[in-house]
Scaffold this motif. Structure first.
Motif, PDB file in Angstrom:
ATOM      1  N   ARG A 173      -8.027  46.232  56.870  1.00 26.78           N
ATOM      2  CA  ARG A 173      -7.396  45.039  57.764  1.00 26.78           C
ATOM      3  C   ARG A 173      -8.928  43.604  57.441  1.00 26.78           C
ATOM      4  O   ARG A 173      -8.898  43.051  57.822  1.00 26.78           O
ATOM      5  CB  ARG A 173      -8.127  45.678  59.479  1.00 26.78           C
ATOM      6  N   ARG A 174      -9.687  44.308  56.948  1.00 26.20           N
ATOM      7  CA  ARG A 174     -10.921  42.529  56.646  1.00 26.20           C
ATOM      8  C   ARG A 174     -11.247  42.278  55.360  1.00 26.20           C
ATOM      9  O   ARG A 174     -11.673  41.377  54.707  1.00 26.20           O
ATOM     10  CB  ARG A 174     -12.502  42.886  57.335  1.00 26.20           C
ATOM     11  N   GLY A 175     -10.640  43.500  54.952  1.00 31.32           N
ATOM     12  CA  GLY A 175     -10.376  43.458  52.781  1.00 31.32           C
ATOM     13  C   GLY A 175      -9.645  42.044  52.699  1.00 31.32           C
ATOM     14  O   GLY A 175      -9.127  41.491  52.886  1.00 31.32           O
ATOM     15  N   LYS A 176      -9.666  41.526  52.071  1.00 36.25           N
ATOM     16  CA  LYS A 176      -8.934  40.473  50.875  1.00 36.25           C
ATOM     17  C   LYS A 176      -8.830  40.968  49.944  1.00 36.25           C
ATOM     18  O   LYS A 176      -9.176  40.241  48.411  1.00 36.25           O
ATOM     19  CB  LYS A 176     -10.531  39.597  50.464  1.00 36.25           C
ATOM     20  N   VAL A 177      -8.300  42.352  49.474  1.00 33.99           N
ATOM     21  CA  VAL A 177      -7.842  42.729  48.500  1.00 33.99           C
ATOM     22  C   VAL A 177      -6.432  43.485  48.687  1.00 33.99           C
ATOM     23  O   VAL A 177      -6.365  44.305  49.420  1.00 33.99           O
ATOM     24  CB  VAL A 177      -8.559  43.726  47.617  1.00 33.99           C
ATOM     25  N   LEU A 178      -5.122  43.440  47.453  1.00 35.38           N
ATOM     26  CA  LEU A 178      -4.277  44.275  48.033  1.00 35.38           C
ATOM     27  C   LEU A 178      -4.632  45.236  46.916  1.00 35.38           C
ATOM     28  O   LEU A 178      -4.977  44.968  45.030  1.00 35.38           O
ATOM     29  CB  LEU A 178      -2.623  43.576  47.525  1.00 35.38           C
ATOM     30  N   ARG A 179      -4.118  46.457  46.705  1.00 30.64           N
ATOM     31  CA  ARG A 179      -4.498  47.661  45.971  1.00 30.64           C
ATOM     32  C   ARG A 179      -3.232  48.383  46.104  1.00 30.64           C
ATOM     33  O   ARG A 179      -2.459  48.652  46.961  1.00 30.64           O
ATOM     34  CB  ARG A 179      -5.593  48.582  46.720  1.00 30.64           C
ATOM     35  N   VAL A 180      -3.038  49.271  44.775  1.00 30.91           N
ATOM     36  CA  VAL A 180      -2.215  50.027  43.901  1.00 30.91           C
ATOM     37  C   VAL A 180      -2.784  51.370  44.223  1.00 30.91           C
ATOM     38  O   VAL A 180      -3.450  51.662  43.258  1.00 30.91           O
ATOM     39  CB  VAL A 180      -0.958  49.573  43.720  1.00 30.91           C
ATOM     40  N   TYR A 181      -2.188  52.092  44.982  1.00 33.17           N
ATOM     41  CA  TYR A 181      -2.773  53.734  44.000  1.00 33.17           C
ATOM     42  C   TYR A 181      -1.266  54.595  43.663  1.00 33.17           C
ATOM     43  O   TYR A 181      -0.465  53.983  44.689  1.00 33.17           O
ATOM     44  CB  TYR A 181      -3.472  54.176  45.804  1.00 33.17           C
ATOM     45  N   GLU A 182      -1.835  55.097  42.800  1.00 31.51           N
ATOM     46  CA  GLU A 182      -0.670  56.830  42.355  1.00 31.51           C
ATOM     47  C   GLU A 182      -1.264  57.152  43.777  1.00 31.51           C
ATOM     48  O   GLU A 182      -2.071  57.707  44.263  1.00 31.51           O
ATOM     49  CB  GLU A 182      -1.263  56.925  40.865  1.00 31.51           C
TER      50      GLU A 182
END
Length: 189
Positions: A67-76
């Motif tokens: 929600r407050r993050g400024k990052v898109l993350r991809v997890y296996e």
């Protein structure tokens, strides 16, 4: 069997390839896995809570944001190790994202909450491709293999069509003065 989950569940999705569902918490850095036949729950820890996510077409990756993050993350999914991370402005609305296939590669497009743009990302090589201004605060991006366009709302009476080949924009007004929101496609488009 009813099980109480302590925390705010953000989303739950069932996998296509196995009898299992996955969910995340808005307020806990955990991912839950539910066996849909036995109802057995397993949890894995991650770095931060996940507000919004979707699963890739092959059930191998979780594409997520906080929600407050400024990052898109991809997890296996199997290991929950980070496969990709990209800093950005404006939280992507991944529940409303869509993916498409062109030139032998998968891509996804997502709107960003309270922002006047969508972003395009290449999947599996995991890279940012393009930011496209849509002229307002959109909520959905939809497409289907039978259409050459991404269909996007922008909080107005405009329907924004983005060409999947060259990312050019065309706008139409289905009904003057009536806000437009895309609908889901049927299986045949």
């Amino acid at each position: 069997t009813i099980k109480k989950l302590n925390g705010k569940v953000s989303a739950l999705y069932e996998f296509y390839t196995k009898d299992e569902a996955i969910f995340t918490y808005r307020d806990k850095p955990k991912v839950g896995f539910l066996n849909t036949k036995t109802l057995k729950l397993n949890f894995k820890d991650i770095d931060e809570p996940i507000e919004d996510f979707f699963i890739d077409p092959f059930d191998e990756y979780l594409i997520a944001t906080a929600r407050r993050g400024k990052v898109l993350r991809v997890y296996e999914i199997n290991s929950l190790k980070k496969a990709y991370e990209h800093k950005m402005r404006g939280m992507p609305h991944l529940f409303s994202a869509t993916y498409f296939y062109k030139d032998g590669k998968f891509y996804f497009a997502t709107p960003h909450l309270r922002s006047d743009f969508i972003t395009i990302w290449q999947m599996y090589d995991w890279k940012f491709i393009k930011k496209i201004k849509i002229g307002g605060d959109g909520f959905f991006v939809k497409t289907h293999p039978a259409t050459p366009y991404l269909w996007i709302d922008n909080g107005s009476d405009e329907l924004v069509l983005v060409d999947k080949e060259d990312y050019s924009i065309k706008k139409i007004i289905p009904r003057k003065g009536k806000q437009y929101i895309p609908t889901e496609y049927s299986g045949d488009g």
